[in-house]
Enzyme design. Structure first.
Site, PDB file in Angstrom:
ATOM      1  CB  SER A  16      -0.943   0.004   1.202  1.00  0.00           C
ATOM      2  OG  SER A  16      -0.209  -0.245   2.385  1.00  0.00           O
ATOM      3  CG  ASP A 241      -1.404   4.781   8.409  1.00  0.00           C
ATOM      4  OD1 ASP A 241      -0.163   4.654   8.463  1.00  0.00           O
ATOM      5  OD2 ASP A 241      -2.086   4.341   7.454  1.00  0.00           O
ATOM      6  CG  HIS A 244      -0.213   3.930   4.520  1.00  0.00           C
ATOM      7  ND1 HIS A 244      -0.671   3.135   5.541  1.00  0.00           N
ATOM      8  CD2 HIS A 244       0.110   3.108   3.502  1.00  0.00           C
ATOM      9  CE1 HIS A 244      -0.641   1.865   5.153  1.00  0.00           C
ATOM     10  NE2 HIS A 244      -0.165   1.816   3.932  1.00  0.00           N
TER      11      HIS A 244
END
Ligand SMILES: *[C@@H]1O[C@H](CO)[C@@H](O)[C@H](O)[C@H]1NC(C)=O
Ligand SMILES: *[C@@H]1O[C@H](CO)[C@@H](O)[C@H](O)[C@H]1NC(C)=O
Ligand SMILES: *[C@@H]1O[C@H](CO)[C@@H](O)[C@H](O)[C@H]1NC(C)=O
Ligand SMILES: *[C@@H]1O[C@H](CO)[C@@H](O)[C@H](O)[C@H]1NC(C)=O
Length: 268
Positions: A16, A241, A244
Site C-alpha cells: 500500500s 497511521d 502511509h
C-alpha cells in the site's frame, strides 16, 4: 512525463505504500490530460497512450495475501520461491517500479531478514530470465520510513507521529529511525549489485524521507476501506497511521526523482 512514457505501460508493484506512490503519480499527471482522455479502472488495465498501473504484491513473491482487496493482514504465508503468477503480468510492462518492506516487518516469528533475502533472490532470478533490458527499465524503491515511536526524535515521550507538524531537526548527523532496517537495506543493495544482464535503478529514498515525521496520514485515513470514526480519531495511540503518507507529500518527491531518471534515459 506523458511525452517520456508515451505509448508505454508504467507499472508500480508492491504494497500500500507503493499504491500511494502510484496515486501520487496519477494525481500529478492527470492535470495535463484532458478530461475525456483519461480513464481509471480497477481490472483489467485498459490500453491507452500512456498507462499507469498499480499491481498489488505486498511481498513481491507469491503469498496468501495476494488478492488486491480481500487479503489477510495478520496471518501470513509467503512462498519465497514462487513468482511466476505475478511475473506473467509484469512481463508486459515497459517501466517497472518495485517496492516491498513493511509487510516483512510485521511481528515476524521467523528470520524475516533471511526470508527477505531469499525472496529478493527469487525476484532477481526472475528479472534475469524475463526482462528485456533494451525495451524495459526496472526501478526498486528503498524502504519508506515509519514514525511509530516519538521517543526516537523526542526522548522521554510516549506517542507516535500524531500531532507532529515539523520535520525532524537534523542534529549534526542525518536522522535515521529504528524502523528502517539496515540489514534489509544491505540485502537489497547486494541482490541488485549482483545482477548481470538486467540493470535495476535503486532509488534510495529512505534518508530523505526519514525527517518527515509530520507527513503521515495519522487519523485522517481509513482502515479496511472505511474512514476512521470520530471515536477512533480521538484515540491516536491506537489508530494513528504512521506508515502511509499524505498526498500531496513525500511520495510526490519520490516520483519527481523517478521522473528525472526517466527523462534522462529518454533524452539519451
Ligand atoms: C475473501 O476471501 C476469503 C478467503 O479466501 C473468502 O472465504 C471470502 O468469501 C472472500 N470474501 C469476499 C467478499 O470475496
Ligand atoms: C537472519 O538472517 C540474516 C541473513 O541471512 C543473518 O545475517 C542473521 O544472522 C540471521 N539472524 C538470526 C537471528 O538468525
Ligand atoms: C495534540 O495537539 C493538540 C493541540 O496542541 C493538543 O490539545 C493535544 O493534547 C495533542 N494530543 C496529543 C495526543 O498529543
Ligand atoms: C541508502 O542510503 C543510506 C543512507 O544514506 C545508506 O546508509 C545505504 O547504504 C544506502 N543503500 C544502498 C543499498 O546503497
Amino acid at each position: 512525463m506523458l511525452d517520456v512514457v508515451r505509448g508505454k505501460r508504467v507499472m508500480f508493484v508492491g504494497d500500500s505504500v507503493m499504491r500511494s506512490q502510484f496515486e501520487s503519480m496519477v494525481c500529478m499527471v492527470q492535470a495535463a490530460v484532458p478530461r475525456g482522455a483519461r480513464s481509471f479502472d480497477r481490472v483489467p488495465p485498459r490500453e491507452w497512450d500512456v498507462t499507469l498501473e498499480y499491481y498489488w504484491a505486498p511481498f513481491i513473491v507469491e503469498s496468501i495475501s495476494d488478492h488486491a482487496t480481500n487479503h489477510t493482514v495478520h496471518k501470513r504465508l509467503v512462498s519465497l520461491d514462487a513468482i511466476d503468477k505475478h511475473g506473467a503480468t509484469w512481463k508486459e510492462a515497459d517501466v517497472l517500479v518495485f517496492e516491498s518492506y513493511v509487510w516483512w516487518m510485521h511481528k515476524p516469528f521467523i528470520n524475516a531478514t533471511y526470508a527477505y533475502k531469499v525472496a529478493m533472490e527469487t525476484w532477481a532470478n526472475w528479472l534475469e530470465a524475463n526482462i528485456n533490458p533494451r525495451r524495459q527499465s526496472v526501478f526498486f524503491m528503498s524502504m519508506s520510513p515509519t514514525h511509530l515511536w516519538s521517543w526516537e526524535w523526542r526522548p522521554g515521550s510516549d506517542g507516535n507521529c500524531f500531532n507532529e507538524t515539523y520535520p525532524v531537526e537534523p542534529a549534526g548527523r542525518p536522522y535515521w529511525g529504528t524502523g528502517s532496517n539496515l540489514q534489509i537495506m544491505n540485502i537489497i543493495g547486494d541482490v541488485i549489485g549482483r545482477l548481470r544482464r538486467v540493470k535495476v535503478t535503486f532509488m534510495n529514498i529512505t534518508q530523505l524521507s526519514e525527517y518527515r515525521k509530520d507527513g503521515h496520514t495519522t487519523v485522517y485515513g481509513e482502515r479496511k476501506g472505511k474512514l476512521l470514526t470520530g471515536e477512533q480519531r480521538s484515540d491516536p495511540k491506537n489508530f494513528a497511521d504512521c506508515i502511509h503518507w499524505c498526498l500531496p507529500g513525500v511520495p510526490d518527491t519520490w516520483n519527481h526523482i523517478l521522473y528525472a531518471y526517466l527523462l534522462h534515459s529518454y533524452r539519451s
